[in-house]
Design an enzyme around this catalytic site. Sequence first.
Site: not given
Ligand code: DX5
Ligand code: ZN
Length: 241
Positions: A9, A35, A37, A66, A137, A142-145, A176-177, A197-198
């Site tokens: 991601s 992603d 948003m 997404h 999900m 909304g947020f990574g990490g 997510g995570g 992502g992270s």
């Molecule tokens: C969250 C996003 C995810 C996010 C995943 O709203 O849909 O795709 O980027 O990032 P990590 O792997 O850091 O949770």
């Molecule tokens: Zn996503």
Amino acid sequence: MSELRVAPSILAADFARLGEEVASVATEVDEIHVDVMDGHYVPNISLGNPVVASLRRATDRQLDCHLMITDPDTYAPQLVELGAESITFHPEVTDDPRALIAELHDRGARVGVALKPAHPLAMVEELLASVDMLLVMTVEPGFGGQAFREDCVPKVREAAAWRARLGASFRIQVDGGVSVEMIGAAAAAGADTFVAGSSVFGASDRPAAVRDLLATARAAMADGERHGSLRDPEPPDRARS
Ligand code: DX5
Ligand code: ZN
């Protein structure tokens, strides 16, 4: 059982150097997770059409968009025209998700529907025969990490059972995570596509991070198959009526 995939991601990448960031993982993956948003569906704004157009010129990897937006009816077809191969949307924001799925298929895209942690599988059961992917999900979008929510894993298992019962082949993506510590639980439950992502962009050796995730998922899937947790001995209750 379908081949396992990791989709990095780019939300966790450096947006000022996106082309190089995508290139840093491209040898290991078939697709990049993008992603989108809008600051309405989720309390964050990430990127939109111009960035997807630039990404399309920067990479030959598939773009898995997404959409965390309130108006996928308008923007999803535009993203396909810009070159996205796969579009996933949250169906509760559209009046007619079936029509959007059909339109995107007509334009040649693969289509997924997404469930937030609080949304039950029942919300999309009627759509599952028509889609290419279900996104479960594993964080609040909304947020990574954020930390992986293990309480979402039973929904993955339920979806895998539903897929077996339908004889369908839609992918089950978790997002997510996802980390090397958590990917096994999702894979053993029947997920086959892992957004990360992270855990990928935060790693010092990103290609190795992707390979570690895949190897861990493969081992957990094989274990799940050996122990029968990926089979569906009983059809889900709702399917009997
Ligand atoms: C969250 C996003 C995810 C996010 C995943 O709203 O849909 O795709 O980027 O990032 P990590 O792997 O850091 O949770
Ligand atoms: Zn996503």
